[in-house]
Scaffold this active site. Structure first.
Site, PDB file in Angstrom:
ATOM      1  N   ASP A  26     176.768  47.171  57.386  1.00  0.00           N
ATOM      2  CA  ASP A  26     176.170  48.441  57.791  1.00  0.00           C
ATOM      3  C   ASP A  26     176.860  49.073  58.986  1.00  0.00           C
ATOM      4  O   ASP A  26     177.309  48.365  59.881  1.00  0.00           O
ATOM      5  CB  ASP A  26     174.705  48.189  58.198  1.00  0.00           C
ATOM      6  CG  ASP A  26     173.775  48.626  57.103  1.00  0.00           C
ATOM      7  OD1 ASP A  26     173.897  49.781  56.677  1.00  0.00           O
ATOM      8  OD2 ASP A  26     172.954  47.807  56.681  1.00  0.00           O
ATOM      9  N   HIS A  37     183.969  54.579  55.897  1.00  0.00           N
ATOM     10  CA  HIS A  37     184.152  53.579  54.829  1.00  0.00           C
ATOM     11  C   HIS A  37     185.604  53.098  54.789  1.00  0.00           C
ATOM     12  O   HIS A  37     185.863  51.917  54.564  1.00  0.00           O
ATOM     13  CB  HIS A  37     183.750  54.159  53.470  1.00  0.00           C
ATOM     14  CG  HIS A  37     182.283  54.475  53.382  1.00  0.00           C
ATOM     15  ND1 HIS A  37     181.308  53.616  53.825  1.00  0.00           N
ATOM     16  CD2 HIS A  37     181.617  55.574  52.910  1.00  0.00           C
ATOM     17  CE1 HIS A  37     180.107  54.152  53.634  1.00  0.00           C
ATOM     18  NE2 HIS A  37     180.274  55.345  53.086  1.00  0.00           N
ATOM     19  N   LEU A  60     189.609  30.231  49.466  1.00  0.00           N
ATOM     20  CA  LEU A  60     188.407  31.044  49.666  1.00  0.00           C
ATOM     21  C   LEU A  60     187.936  31.692  48.359  1.00  0.00           C
ATOM     22  O   LEU A  60     188.753  32.215  47.596  1.00  0.00           O
ATOM     23  CB  LEU A  60     188.749  32.148  50.695  1.00  0.00           C
ATOM     24  CG  LEU A  60     187.726  33.261  50.889  1.00  0.00           C
ATOM     25  CD1 LEU A  60     186.466  32.728  51.568  1.00  0.00           C
ATOM     26  CD2 LEU A  60     188.319  34.403  51.708  1.00  0.00           C
TER      27      LEU A  60
HETATM   28  C1  FPP Z   1     177.057  50.654  54.765  1.00  0.00           C
HETATM   29  O1  FPP Z   1     177.289  51.527  55.845  1.00  0.00           O
HETATM   30  C2  FPP Z   1     178.271  50.486  53.968  1.00  0.00           C
HETATM   31  C3  FPP Z   1     178.381  50.722  52.636  1.00  0.00           C
HETATM   32  C4  FPP Z   1     177.262  51.188  51.791  1.00  0.00           C
HETATM   33  C5  FPP Z   1     179.650  50.575  51.922  1.00  0.00           C
HETATM   34  C6  FPP Z   1     180.493  49.393  52.298  1.00  0.00           C
HETATM   35  C7  FPP Z   1     181.899  49.675  51.919  1.00  0.00           C
HETATM   36  C8  FPP Z   1     182.978  49.278  52.635  1.00  0.00           C
HETATM   37  C9  FPP Z   1     182.863  48.423  53.824  1.00  0.00           C
HETATM   38  C10 FPP Z   1     184.339  49.704  52.265  1.00  0.00           C
HETATM   39  C11 FPP Z   1     184.762  49.397  50.885  1.00  0.00           C
HETATM   40  C12 FPP Z   1     184.631  47.968  50.497  1.00  0.00           C
HETATM   41  C13 FPP Z   1     185.267  47.441  49.450  1.00  0.00           C
HETATM   42  C14 FPP Z   1     184.998  46.037  49.083  1.00  0.00           C
HETATM   43  C15 FPP Z   1     186.256  48.205  48.685  1.00  0.00           C
HETATM   44  P1  FPP Z   1     176.515  52.886  55.859  1.00  0.00           P
HETATM   45  O2  FPP Z   1     177.312  53.885  55.075  1.00  0.00           O
HETATM   46  O3  FPP Z   1     175.129  52.683  55.385  1.00  0.00           O
HETATM   47  O4  FPP Z   1     176.558  53.305  57.371  1.00  0.00           O
HETATM   48  P2  FPP Z   1     175.333  53.782  58.259  1.00  0.00           P
HETATM   49  O5  FPP Z   1     174.356  52.632  58.268  1.00  0.00           O
HETATM   50  O6  FPP Z   1     175.942  54.003  59.600  1.00  0.00           O
HETATM   51  O7  FPP Z   1     174.798  55.034  57.635  1.00  0.00           O
END
Ligand code: FPP
Length: 230
Positions: free
Chosen positions: A2, A19, A113
């Site tokens: 997050d 992201h 891993l």
């Molecule tokens: C949550 O942060 C994150 C996600 C829903 C997406 C996670 C994706 C990545 C880390 C990058 C891509 C990963 C791969 C494996 C290709 P949020 O968007 O909810 O952020 P916030 O809590 O600040 O709103």
């Protein structure tokens, strides 16, 4: 993982760049686990609830995932990493489903891993899906042992440690069946800022915990034995 959105907002950037930066933190975490001989790393990349985000953000996340598979599977394979995906992949494009399948097949025999990506994953879906699969396979009566053979993480031991970044203190429909004895670690660090030192801090927090699996603590068990013997 997050905090990508907030990381971007703090920098007056669009969420999607959070992201992209989050993907760098994914690479760092995989390298950290590889170097420190951690055997299983499972990352919650896309929940079944994430489809509710704006179409532009969903498309960006899926294309980031697709591009990572296209670019990085050879590197994972060279480093003896086994790639797995948990979640309902049937909702993804045929192209993405093929890339996932290919990545799993190429890295199938690797013994280092195990990197598992949870995508279009939900813990309740996992349990219902397992029950349906068990029933289709003729199990009229379910037990914990039978059901767990059909869960998505059936190839992995139960997780030792759950790390959630970004200040949320919830499990949010992650691998809920598998987490019953998992140590939980919550940090305010936003995912794109999660680096090696943050990982070490989480591990040192974990190593200070006493895992009892429902038993009394070691000291209490010794003193109870003393009472019983005397
Ligand atoms: C949550 O942060 C994150 C996600 C829903 C997406 C996670 C994706 C990545 C880390 C990058 C891509 C990963 C791969 C494996 C290709 P949020 O968007 O909810 O952020 P916030 O809590 O600040 O709103």
């Amino acid at each position: 993982m997050d905090g990508n959105g907030r990381w971007a907002k703090e920098r007056y950037l669009p969420r999607v760049l959070g992201h992209r930066s989050g993907l760098k933190a994914v690479r760092r975490s995989v390298e950290f686990c590889h170097q420190n001989k951690i055997e299983f790393l499972t990352l919650f990349a896309f929940s079944s609830e994430n489809w509710r985000r704006p179409l532009e953000e969903v498309s960006f996340l899926l294309s980031l995932f697709q591009k990572s598979l296209e670019d990085e599977v050879v590197k994972l394979d060279d480093n003896n990493v086994r790639f797995k995906l948990i979640g309902d992949r049937s909702k993804f494009s045929t192209k993405l489903q093929d890339l996932i399948q290919e990545a799993e097949t190429i890295t199938h025999g690797n013994t280092g891993l195990t990197l598992t990506i949870a995508a279009n994953y939900g813990g309740r879906w996992d349990i219902v899906n397992a029950a349906q699969q068990a029933s289709l396979n003729g199990h009229a009566k379910l037990s914990e042992e039978i059901l767990s053979q059909y869960l998505q993480l059936n190839f992995a031991p139960e997780p030792d440690l759950l790390i959630r970044t970004g200040g949320e203190v919830r499990v949010s429909n992650f691998v809920i069946w598998d987490l019953v004895y998992t140590e939980l670690y919550f940090t305010d660090i936003l995912w794109p800022d999660f680096d090696e030192s943050c990982f070490y801090e989480a591990l040192s927090h974990y190593s200070g915990r006493e895992r009892r699996f429902g038993r009394a603590g070691v000291e209490q068990e010794v003193s109870m034995k003393y009472i019983a013997d005397s």
